[in-house]
Scaffold this active site. Sequence first.
Site, PDB file in Angstrom:
ATOM      1  N   ASN A   1      -3.825  33.536 -46.671  1.00 57.31           N
ATOM      2  CA  ASN A   1      -3.982  32.703 -47.875  1.00 57.31           C
ATOM      3  C   ASN A   1      -5.405  32.817 -48.431  1.00 57.31           C
ATOM      4  OD1 ASN A   1      -5.440  31.267 -45.995  1.00 57.31           O
ATOM      5  ND2 ASN A   1      -4.587  29.269 -46.502  1.00 57.31           N
TER       6      ASN A   1
ATOM      7  N   VAL B   1      -8.216  31.924 -47.324  1.00 56.50           N
ATOM      8  CA  VAL B   1      -9.108  30.767 -47.202  1.00 56.50           C
ATOM      9  C   VAL B   1     -10.454  31.165 -46.582  1.00 56.50           C
ATOM     10  CG1 VAL B   1      -8.281  29.953 -44.926  1.00 56.50           C
ATOM     11  CG2 VAL B   1      -9.094  28.314 -46.628  1.00 56.50           C
TER      12      VAL B   1
ATOM     13  N   ASN C   1      -5.311  22.476 -40.310  1.00 57.82           N
ATOM     14  CA  ASN C   1      -4.967  23.867 -40.631  1.00 57.82           C
ATOM     15  C   ASN C   1      -4.409  24.582 -39.396  1.00 57.82           C
ATOM     16  OD1 ASN C   1      -5.150  26.183 -42.556  1.00 57.82           O
ATOM     17  ND2 ASN C   1      -6.486  26.991 -40.950  1.00 57.82           N
TER      18      ASN C   1
ATOM     19  N   THR D   1      -8.840  31.108 -27.359  1.00 48.20           N
ATOM     20  CA  THR D   1     -10.231  31.475 -27.089  1.00 48.20           C
ATOM     21  C   THR D   1     -10.629  31.087 -25.673  1.00 48.20           C
ATOM     22  OG1 THR D   1     -12.478  30.663 -27.507  1.00 48.20           O
ATOM     23  CG2 THR D   1     -10.734  29.463 -28.556  1.00 48.20           C
TER      24      THR D   1
ATOM     25  N   SER E   1     -15.971  22.137 -29.021  1.00 45.97           N
ATOM     26  CA  SER E   1     -16.047  21.790 -30.446  1.00 45.97           C
ATOM     27  C   SER E   1     -14.649  21.360 -30.905  1.00 45.97           C
ATOM     28  CB  SER E   1     -16.496  22.994 -31.281  1.00 45.97           C
ATOM     29  OG  SER E   1     -15.427  23.933 -31.364  1.00 45.97           O
TER      30      SER E   1
ATOM     31  N   HIS F   1     -12.524  24.433 -30.997  1.00 51.23           N
ATOM     32  CA  HIS F   1     -11.970  24.853 -29.706  1.00 51.23           C
ATOM     33  C   HIS F   1     -10.852  23.896 -29.275  1.00 51.23           C
ATOM     34  CE1 HIS F   1     -15.904  27.036 -29.503  1.00 51.23           C
ATOM     35  NE2 HIS F   1     -15.098  27.970 -29.061  1.00 51.23           N
TER      36      HIS F   1
ATOM     37  N   LYS G   1      -7.521  24.788 -30.605  1.00 51.64           N
ATOM     38  CA  LYS G   1      -6.867  25.869 -29.851  1.00 51.64           C
ATOM     39  C   LYS G   1      -6.174  25.317 -28.608  1.00 51.64           C
ATOM     40  CE  LYS G   1      -8.260  29.639 -32.063  1.00 51.64           C
ATOM     41  NZ  LYS G   1      -7.336  30.510 -32.774  1.00 51.64           N
TER      42      LYS G   1
ATOM     43  N   THR H   1     -32.767  34.715 -32.464  1.00 51.89           N
ATOM     44  CA  THR H   1     -32.809  33.270 -32.197  1.00 51.89           C
ATOM     45  C   THR H   1     -31.831  32.920 -31.080  1.00 51.89           C
ATOM     46  OG1 THR H   1     -31.360  33.100 -34.118  1.00 51.89           O
ATOM     47  CG2 THR H   1     -33.650  32.438 -34.433  1.00 51.89           C
TER      48      THR H   1
ATOM     49  N   TYR I   1     -30.388  30.152 -28.690  1.00 51.55           N
ATOM     50  CA  TYR I   1     -30.290  28.681 -28.703  1.00 51.55           C
ATOM     51  C   TYR I   1     -30.618  28.135 -27.304  1.00 51.55           C
ATOM     52  CZ  TYR I   1     -27.586  29.258 -33.085  1.00 51.55           C
ATOM     53  OH  TYR I   1     -27.156  29.584 -34.344  1.00 51.55           O
TER      54      TYR I   1
ATOM     55  N   ARG J   1     -26.072  22.856 -30.478  1.00 54.14           N
ATOM     56  CA  ARG J   1     -24.791  22.483 -29.865  1.00 54.14           C
ATOM     57  C   ARG J   1     -25.018  21.576 -28.665  1.00 54.14           C
ATOM     58  NH1 ARG J   1     -20.725  27.481 -30.286  1.00 54.14           N
ATOM     59  NH2 ARG J   1     -21.519  28.396 -32.195  1.00 54.14           N
ATOM     60  N   VAL J   2     -23.972  20.908 -28.243  1.00 54.29           N
ATOM     61  CA  VAL J   2     -24.020  20.193 -26.973  1.00 54.29           C
ATOM     62  C   VAL J   2     -23.279  21.070 -25.983  1.00 54.29           C
ATOM     63  CG1 VAL J   2     -23.348  18.108 -25.742  1.00 54.29           C
ATOM     64  CG2 VAL J   2     -24.083  17.958 -28.136  1.00 54.29           C
ATOM     65  N   GLU J   3     -24.033  21.725 -25.106  1.00 56.34           N
ATOM     66  CA  GLU J   3     -23.440  22.660 -24.142  1.00 56.34           C
ATOM     67  C   GLU J   3     -24.404  22.826 -22.979  1.00 56.34           C
ATOM     68  OE1 GLU J   3     -23.046  26.416 -26.252  1.00 56.34           O
ATOM     69  OE2 GLU J   3     -25.182  26.533 -26.642  1.00 56.34           O
TER      70      GLU J   3
END
Length: 400
Positions: free
Chosen positions: A38, A40, A124, A150, A185, A188, A191, A259, A261, A329-331
């Site tokens: 579509n 998107v 979606n 994933t 996230s 994720h 999924k 970069t 993280y 991120r929180v990881e």
Amino acid sequence: MEEVARLRILVLGGDGYLGWPTALHLSRRGHDVGVVDNFVRRQYDHEMGVDSLVPIRQLQHRVRTWEDVSGLRMETYIGDLTDAAFVERTLERFEPEAIVHFAEQRSAPYSMIDRSHAVYTQTNNVVGTLNLLYAIAERDRSIHLVKLGTMGEYGTPNIDIEEGFLEITHKGRTDVLPYPKQPGSFYHLSKVHDSHNIQFACRIWGLRATDLNQGIVYGQETGETVLHPDLATRFDYDGIFGTVLNRFCVQAVVGHPLTVYGKGGQTRGMLDIRDTLACVELALTNPAAEGEFRVFNQFTESFSVSQMAALVADTYPGTVRIEHVEDPRVEKEEHYYRAAHTKLLDLGLVPHLLEAPTIQSLVAVVDRHRDRVDFDAIRPSVQWRKTTSALRAAVGTNAL
Ligand SMILES: NC(=O)c1ccc[n+]([C@@H]2O[C@H](COP(=O)([O-])OP(=O)(O)OC[C@H]3O[C@@H](n4cnc5c(N)ncnc54)[C@H](O)[C@@H]3O)[C@@H](O)[C@H]2O)c1
């Protein structure tokens, strides 16, 4: 080329980074391929004010180019998987024997921008997949669904990650149960919800499905996309859609520090785009049995973010600086990571490993398009700890 059984395969999300080269590959391998999208993904670019580094042509143009180059036709179906009537109509018209489902919002940062992007992502992805499951169950339960999940569904537990299922002994009794999921996230999580819905549909309706828990993909060229410049697939390097190795190669070429993280100990499964194509084909040509929900961990090697940065820095001929920036991120920034990935190897996957020639070829792709790099797009803009992140191009913008 070896003989393969010819299948009618519908590729959902066939205008995307992975869907397009997969459609070409399957077509070249002799299958009848239909492409659904579509567009998107192209709309997210407009929304974020970013673009693929490698220019991509419109789907219809790419399909015509493929026909000119190969003499092979692909049918296209333009519509949205969240529209149940469209999904039913498409299955009725194309009559697939197998469906490869790539058609989801796939960016973790995009899903974490704010409430509306999280709601959009989950609607979606989960609704699209549910519509598909219903359409398969109502139309033809023998259709084999190959769904892209994933490795991020598992998170980073302090024990080995298995391929979908874990044997657990509890209070003296033993069972094989779905592996616990700790995703990082709302994307994720979508999924994970999909995986549960697909497994349930296999159990109650006897559908056959393969959930491919894919690692992070790198690379841009495949045996088919290199046949003509207009067959190119997209290449994302921006802070929202760019995957890490692609981004590091862009940063090296334009003289921007790589970069990393946080501490950079975040370790993830990775694979070459050419292996994505091979894995999907292996899953299709060795289908799941009736009622079977199987899970393959689709990656070939794991690397920490720091290891990837070092690999690019060591391979790139010029000077490369590595910079640690605050992790948006929180990881876990350092953790145990060992994940099983034998099932695709057992089916015959011969991986392309991440070595200097692969990085050199990626760098060459970037170099050809270096004048298109938008420096501003590279920096991370979405903060996991906040419920709303301000985006450079999106002041006052609502999700789609
Ligand atoms: N790229 C990676 O590194 C990676 C890693 C792991 C898993 N995956 C999974 O693989 C799949 C493909 O990833 P990609 O990188 O090619 O993503 P992509 O965004 O480039 O492609 C997805 C395509 O699906 C289409 N789409 C999205 N929602 C749709 C809908 N409701 N109806 C019809 N079409 C729709 C988009 O327009 C786009 O063309 C995704 O499901 C993603 O989660 C990708």
